[in-house]
Write an enzyme that holds these catalytic residues in place. Sequence first.
Site: not given
Length: 329
Positions: A63, A150
Amino acid sequence: MPTPSSAPRADRDSRLPLPLGPIGYGAAALGNLYGARPDDVWRGIVPAAWDAGIRYFDTAPHYGLGLSERRLGESLRGLPRDHYVLSTKVGRLIEPNPDYRPGDTDVANLFNVPATERRRVDYSRDGVLRSVEDSLARLGVDSIDLLLVHDPDEHEREALDAAFPALDELRSQGVIRAYGAGMNQSAMLTRFVRETDLDVVMCAGRYTLLDRSAAGDLLPAAQERGVQVVVAAVFNSGLLATERPLAHARFDYGEPPAHLVARTNRIADIAAPYGVTVPQLAAQFPLRHPAVSTVVLGADTPDQVSANARLRDAPIPEELWAELGEGPV
């Protein structure tokens, strides 16, 4: 790795579920998802979440090339560490970008940040350990409660052979409290539930008002194996985030198909006589399933995070769920 078993693991009862609460904050916006946030905006988001009772905060190196972790760590500083749960992710290392030219940004990956760094996919044991070390430094904390593998969509074997054993080692050493995986699909998550000793799965976008595919595989498997389920992207990137679909609304990060826009409007039509909105339904729907403990909601502003937290408390009559075809689970 130990041979997987279809029976609940013997030590599962000795590990209590993480106290995530029904609503968590997903901090992608702190990494400038879709656009930059001024200092006077992003600095108010976590305090607003805290005031609204949110105690679970999720981020990732991905992010904003680490920006979300840095901003989240700064925002949490001074809050009692034993009063909140912090999760981040492994699988992408953030490294200097030798190809950077002034003005280059990461907007191709949806984050409006300078591309002075880049991601390198790495699900190896060494990659996991380095990722944890880097995340601790960016977050400015000495512990992370939950680590999630992830999006290993193209790296399933490496995740199983390297990343999960590394996380299992970290958990057994007490470095982390729990580990799991976060993905935008349910099929691979279901395999991870059955083939590893993970604690938590985060399923994004696959158990919502518009896409309930996780109900066919992941949720039953998680119940059977005693795995905690967190549902993210309950608004499917925005289509369900407003009372009526907006002209620029996204579905799974792209333009929504016409039939899903029509379906969303139909849901709004059915809910309106009850005084209930689409976002209220979207936030509460996953929590009706006994396998789901938590819904993670993103927010761009302090006002939005406060409004999102209130979605959980809106009264929704069973008659409305029944009319939508969602009677008692």
